[in-house]
Design a protein around this motif. Structure first.
Motif, PDB file in Angstrom:
ATOM      1  N   CYS A 181       0.831  -1.201   0.000  1.00  0.00           N
ATOM      2  CA  CYS A 181       0.000   0.000   0.000  1.00  0.00           C
ATOM      3  C   CYS A 181       0.868   1.255   0.000  1.00  0.00           C
ATOM      4  O   CYS A 181       0.633   2.181  -0.783  1.00  0.00           O
ATOM      5  CB  CYS A 181      -0.931   0.000   1.211  1.00  0.00           C
ATOM      6  N   ALA A 182       1.881   1.306   0.871  1.00  0.00           N
ATOM      7  CA  ALA A 182       2.765   2.467   0.928  1.00  0.00           C
ATOM      8  C   ALA A 182       3.467   2.678  -0.406  1.00  0.00           C
ATOM      9  O   ALA A 182       3.592   3.805  -0.893  1.00  0.00           O
ATOM     10  CB  ALA A 182       3.780   2.295   2.054  1.00  0.00           C
ATOM     11  N   ASP A 183       3.912   1.595  -1.016  1.00  0.00           N
ATOM     12  CA  ASP A 183       4.619   1.682  -2.288  1.00  0.00           C
ATOM     13  C   ASP A 183       3.697   2.197  -3.395  1.00  0.00           C
ATOM     14  O   ASP A 183       4.066   3.088  -4.171  1.00  0.00           O
ATOM     15  CB  ASP A 183       5.163   0.300  -2.647  1.00  0.00           C
ATOM     16  N   HIS A 184       2.507   1.658  -3.464  1.00  0.00           N
ATOM     17  CA  HIS A 184       1.531   2.058  -4.480  1.00  0.00           C
ATOM     18  C   HIS A 184       1.200   3.547  -4.352  1.00  0.00           C
ATOM     19  O   HIS A 184       1.218   4.284  -5.342  1.00  0.00           O
ATOM     20  CB  HIS A 184       0.268   1.226  -4.318  1.00  0.00           C
ATOM     21  N   CYS A 185       0.910   3.985  -3.149  1.00  0.00           N
ATOM     22  CA  CYS A 185       0.445   5.356  -2.948  1.00  0.00           C
ATOM     23  C   CYS A 185       1.562   6.384  -3.096  1.00  0.00           C
ATOM     24  O   CYS A 185       1.345   7.473  -3.646  1.00  0.00           O
ATOM     25  CB  CYS A 185      -0.223   5.476  -1.586  1.00  0.00           C
ATOM     26  N   ALA A 186       2.768   6.043  -2.643  1.00  0.00           N
ATOM     27  CA  ALA A 186       3.892   6.967  -2.804  1.00  0.00           C
ATOM     28  C   ALA A 186       4.190   7.197  -4.282  1.00  0.00           C
ATOM     29  O   ALA A 186       4.563   8.304  -4.680  1.00  0.00           O
ATOM     30  CB  ALA A 186       5.128   6.421  -2.094  1.00  0.00           C
ATOM     31  N   GLY A 187       4.016   6.166  -5.092  1.00  0.00           N
ATOM     32  CA  GLY A 187       4.311   6.276  -6.518  1.00  0.00           C
ATOM     33  C   GLY A 187       3.258   6.998  -7.323  1.00  0.00           C
ATOM     34  O   GLY A 187       3.416   7.176  -8.546  1.00  0.00           O
ATOM     35  N   ARG A 188       2.179   7.445  -6.656  1.00  0.00           N
ATOM     36  CA  ARG A 188       1.068   8.081  -7.370  1.00  0.00           C
ATOM     37  C   ARG A 188       0.596   9.371  -6.727  1.00  0.00           C
ATOM     38  O   ARG A 188      -0.390   9.969  -7.167  1.00  0.00           O
ATOM     39  CB  ARG A 188      -0.110   7.091  -7.452  1.00  0.00           C
ATOM     40  N   LEU A 189       1.279   9.831  -5.676  1.00  0.00           N
ATOM     41  CA  LEU A 189       0.783  10.983  -4.923  1.00  0.00           C
ATOM     42  C   LEU A 189       0.707  12.248  -5.767  1.00  0.00           C
ATOM     43  O   LEU A 189      -0.314  12.951  -5.766  1.00  0.00           O
ATOM     44  CB  LEU A 189       1.663  11.221  -3.692  1.00  0.00           C
ATOM     45  N   CYS A 190       1.777  12.584  -6.472  1.00  0.00           N
ATOM     46  CA  CYS A 190       1.775  13.842  -7.240  1.00  0.00           C
ATOM     47  C   CYS A 190       0.703  13.821  -8.330  1.00  0.00           C
ATOM     48  O   CYS A 190       0.033  14.832  -8.578  1.00  0.00           O
ATOM     49  CB  CYS A 190       3.147  14.105  -7.835  1.00  0.00           C
ATOM     50  N   ALA A 191       0.527  12.671  -8.970  1.00  0.00           N
ATOM     51  CA  ALA A 191      -0.514  12.564  -9.992  1.00  0.00           C
ATOM     52  C   ALA A 191      -1.896  12.746  -9.375  1.00  0.00           C
ATOM     53  O   ALA A 191      -2.775  13.402  -9.962  1.00  0.00           O
ATOM     54  CB  ALA A 191      -0.424  11.223 -10.704  1.00  0.00           C
ATOM     55  N   ALA A 192      -2.119  12.194  -8.174  1.00  0.00           N
ATOM     56  CA  ALA A 192      -3.405  12.362  -7.501  1.00  0.00           C
ATOM     57  C   ALA A 192      -3.634  13.811  -7.110  1.00  0.00           C
ATOM     58  O   ALA A 192      -4.750  14.334  -7.234  1.00  0.00           O
ATOM     59  CB  ALA A 192      -3.468  11.458  -6.272  1.00  0.00           C
ATOM     60  N   LEU A 193      -2.597  14.488  -6.649  1.00  0.00           N
ATOM     61  CA  LEU A 193      -2.714  15.908  -6.318  1.00  0.00           C
ATOM     62  C   LEU A 193      -3.047  16.731  -7.555  1.00  0.00           C
ATOM     63  O   LEU A 193      -3.922  17.607  -7.529  1.00  0.00           O
ATOM     64  CB  LEU A 193      -1.422  16.414  -5.683  1.00  0.00           C
ATOM     65  N   ASP A 194      -2.350  16.446  -8.637  1.00  0.00           N
ATOM     66  CA  ASP A 194      -2.596  17.185  -9.876  1.00  0.00           C
ATOM     67  C   ASP A 194      -4.029  16.963 -10.358  1.00  0.00           C
ATOM     68  O   ASP A 194      -4.707  17.893 -10.805  1.00  0.00           O
ATOM     69  CB  ASP A 194      -1.593  16.747 -10.943  1.00  0.00           C
ATOM     70  N   GLY A 195      -4.500  15.718 -10.241  1.00  0.00           N
ATOM     71  CA  GLY A 195      -5.860  15.411 -10.671  1.00  0.00           C
ATOM     72  C   GLY A 195      -6.925  16.069  -9.820  1.00  0.00           C
ATOM     73  O   GLY A 195      -8.032  16.345 -10.292  1.00  0.00           O
ATOM     74  N   GLY A 196      -6.604  16.340  -8.558  1.00  0.00           N
ATOM     75  CA  GLY A 196      -7.584  16.929  -7.661  1.00  0.00           C
ATOM     76  C   GLY A 196      -7.456  18.422  -7.471  1.00  0.00           C
ATOM     77  O   GLY A 196      -8.225  19.018  -6.714  1.00  0.00           O
ATOM     78  N   TRP A 197      -6.484  19.033  -8.162  1.00  0.00           N
ATOM     79  CA  TRP A 197      -6.238  20.478  -7.994  1.00  0.00           C
ATOM     80  C   TRP A 197      -7.207  21.260  -8.864  1.00  0.00           C
ATOM     81  O   TRP A 197      -7.258  21.082 -10.082  1.00  0.00           O
ATOM     82  CB  TRP A 197      -4.811  20.815  -8.387  1.00  0.00           C
ATOM     83  N   GLU A 198      -7.976  22.145  -8.256  1.00  0.00           N
ATOM     84  CA  GLU A 198      -8.973  22.914  -8.993  1.00  0.00           C
ATOM     85  C   GLU A 198      -8.310  23.852  -9.994  1.00  0.00           C
ATOM     86  O   GLU A 198      -7.360  24.571  -9.664  1.00  0.00           O
ATOM     87  CB  GLU A 198      -9.834  23.726  -8.031  1.00  0.00           C
ATOM     88  N   ALA A 199      -8.793  23.826 -11.222  1.00  0.00           N
ATOM     89  CA  ALA A 199      -8.243  24.680 -12.271  1.00  0.00           C
ATOM     90  C   ALA A 199      -8.353  26.144 -11.857  1.00  0.00           C
ATOM     91  O   ALA A 199      -9.407  26.597 -11.413  1.00  0.00           O
ATOM     92  CB  ALA A 199      -8.985  24.446 -13.585  1.00  0.00           C
ATOM     93  N   GLY A 200      -7.256  26.868 -11.992  1.00  0.00           N
ATOM     94  CA  GLY A 200      -7.244  28.294 -11.699  1.00  0.00           C
ATOM     95  C   GLY A 200      -7.131  28.646 -10.237  1.00  0.00           C
ATOM     96  O   GLY A 200      -7.083  29.826  -9.882  1.00  0.00           O
ATOM     97  N   ALA A 201      -7.065  27.640  -9.362  1.00  0.00           N
ATOM     98  CA  ALA A 201      -7.026  27.924  -7.921  1.00  0.00           C
ATOM     99  C   ALA A 201      -5.670  28.411  -7.455  1.00  0.00           C
ATOM    100  O   ALA A 201      -5.558  29.032  -6.399  1.00  0.00           O
ATOM    101  CB  ALA A 201      -7.428  26.676  -7.133  1.00  0.00           C
ATOM    102  N   GLY A 202      -4.621  28.118  -8.227  1.00  0.00           N
ATOM    103  CA  GLY A 202      -3.288  28.505  -7.801  1.00  0.00           C
ATOM    104  C   GLY A 202      -2.921  27.868  -6.480  1.00  0.00           C
ATOM    105  O   GLY A 202      -3.340  26.749  -6.169  1.00  0.00           O
ATOM    106  N   ALA A 203      -2.157  28.612  -5.661  1.00  0.00           N
ATOM    107  CA  ALA A 203      -1.725  28.079  -4.372  1.00  0.00           C
ATOM    108  C   ALA A 203      -2.894  27.787  -3.452  1.00  0.00           C
ATOM    109  O   ALA A 203      -2.800  26.950  -2.547  1.00  0.00           O
ATOM    110  CB  ALA A 203      -0.763  29.057  -3.703  1.00  0.00           C
ATOM    111  N   ASP A 204      -4.040  28.440  -3.680  1.00  0.00           N
ATOM    112  CA  ASP A 204      -5.209  28.217  -2.837  1.00  0.00           C
ATOM    113  C   ASP A 204      -5.795  26.813  -3.007  1.00  0.00           C
ATOM    114  O   ASP A 204      -6.635  26.394  -2.218  1.00  0.00           O
ATOM    115  CB  ASP A 204      -6.305  29.244  -3.153  1.00  0.00           C
ATOM    116  N   GLY A 205      -5.368  26.096  -4.045  1.00  0.00           N
ATOM    117  CA  GLY A 205      -5.919  24.771  -4.301  1.00  0.00           C
ATOM    118  C   GLY A 205      -5.263  23.646  -3.537  1.00  0.00           C
ATOM    119  O   GLY A 205      -5.720  22.495  -3.613  1.00  0.00           O
ATOM    120  N   ALA A 206      -4.208  23.929  -2.774  1.00  0.00           N
ATOM    121  CA  ALA A 206      -3.429  22.866  -2.146  1.00  0.00           C
ATOM    122  C   ALA A 206      -4.243  22.040  -1.157  1.00  0.00           C
ATOM    123  O   ALA A 206      -4.216  20.803  -1.186  1.00  0.00           O
ATOM    124  CB  ALA A 206      -2.198  23.448  -1.460  1.00  0.00           C
ATOM    125  N   ALA A 207      -4.963  22.689  -0.251  1.00  0.00           N
ATOM    126  CA  ALA A 207      -5.679  21.957   0.794  1.00  0.00           C
ATOM    127  C   ALA A 207      -6.738  21.036   0.200  1.00  0.00           C
ATOM    128  O   ALA A 207      -6.852  19.863   0.595  1.00  0.00           O
ATOM    129  CB  ALA A 207      -6.316  22.934   1.784  1.00  0.00           C
TER     130      ALA A 207
END
Length: 299
Positions: free
Chosen positions: A81-107
């Motif tokens: 589980c740790a291996d799977h999730c570590a290898g996909r974290l940035c992609a998951a963040l990018d997929g969940g980041w609201e378009a145009g939110a800028g730094a405000d989209g992090a949380a």
């Protein structure tokens, strides 16, 4: 979100690098010019007394100018589980980041990423029963004049602190364990039961101390959740560093001891991380230990 879940499915190292680059661009990363900051970061890890074949911690560390994603995932009942999730974290963040939110989209992106990674792992590893606590931080918008912020998402018992200019530590996460009254009530409301085992520790269904984590397929009906708790903090011009570590460190070092180590060690990210690992080892930790240090300014 559905987009975050779809993005969490790939897991290719090149895709993670590309996702980190895209995340930095979303935040208008500063990469040169007046007031620019280039973050320096380092990670150290040890399997400890468990031995190299029992290393279940994984980490993520991606920096671009004044932007950083740092995370530690502490696996249990195996490292899948740790291996799977570590290898996909940035992609998951990018997929969940609201378009145009800028730094405000992090949380919001962090809140979406943890359940997306959890679902991705359960879908990809139908027979695997491993799990992982997860702690992830996004730093963005920092300049030499101050400003910027850090957002930290936590599910489990890893911990993060902000090392401030006066040498003190600001906690940026709280542990989610069966000993916590609010967490125990949430588990009970979801149909789970907190039991004390022979060692005196409180565990969900008598099996696991943490109440939030990714994976752990068999315990999902009993109140375990991948939903993280997210804390945001504005950064000051004199803030020194962000420190993230798995519970193998915090089980043996108090906040006061961590502050002492940071304030009495040569001021480079790698030496600070090494010092904390060495101190935890000397104090007798019997767990895997991973420490990430992100310097927020030259020390």
């Amino acid at each position: 979100s559905a987009t975050a879940a779809a993005s969490a499915a790939s897991g290719h190292p090149d895709a993670e690098v590309a996702a980190a680059r895209a995340l930095a661009a979303r935040c208008g990363v500063v990469s040169g010019g007046g007031g620019a900051v280039t973050l320096q970061a380092s990670v150290e890890a040890t399997a400890g007394a468990r031995g190299a074949d029992r290393m279940e911690d994984r980490h993520v560390l991606q920096t671009r100018g004044d932007f950083c994603v740092a995370a530690v995932l502490d696996g249990h009942n195996g490292d899948a589980c740790a291996d799977h999730c570590a290898g996909r974290l940035c992609a998951a963040l990018d997929g969940g980041w609201e378009a145009g939110a800028g730094a405000d989209g992090a949380a919001a992106a962090l809140r979406a990423a943890f359940p997306a990674l959890h679902a991705s792992f359960l879908g990809a590893a139908a027979a695997d029963e491993s799990g992982a606590t997860a702690l992830a931080a996004v730093v963005c918008g920092l300049s030499s004049a101050g400003g910027g912020r850090v957002a930290v998402a936590n599910a489990g018992d890893c911990h993060a602190v902000l090392w401030r200019g006066d040498g003190s530590l600001l906690p940026l996460a709280r542990p989610h364990t069966a000993d916590d009254a609010a967490e125990a009530a949430r588990v009970a409301a979801a149909g789970g039961e907190i039991r004390r085992t022979a060692d005196g520790k409180a565990r969900v269904q008598g099996r696991i101390q943490v109440t939030r984590c990714l994976g752990d397929r068999a315990l999902q009906p009993y109140g375990l959740t991948p939903e993280p708790e997210v804390i945001e903090a504005p950064l000051r011009a004199d803030d020194r560093a962000l420190v993230l570590a798995s519970d193998g460190l915090w089980d043996v070092l108090t906040l006061e001891r961590v502050a002492h180590c940071l304030n009495h060690t040569a001021k480079s990210a790698d030496l600070l991380a090494k010092r904390l690992i060495a101190d935890a080892t000397e104090k007798g930790t019997d767990d895997n230990v991973t420490v990430l240090v992100v310097l927020l300014r030259p020390l």
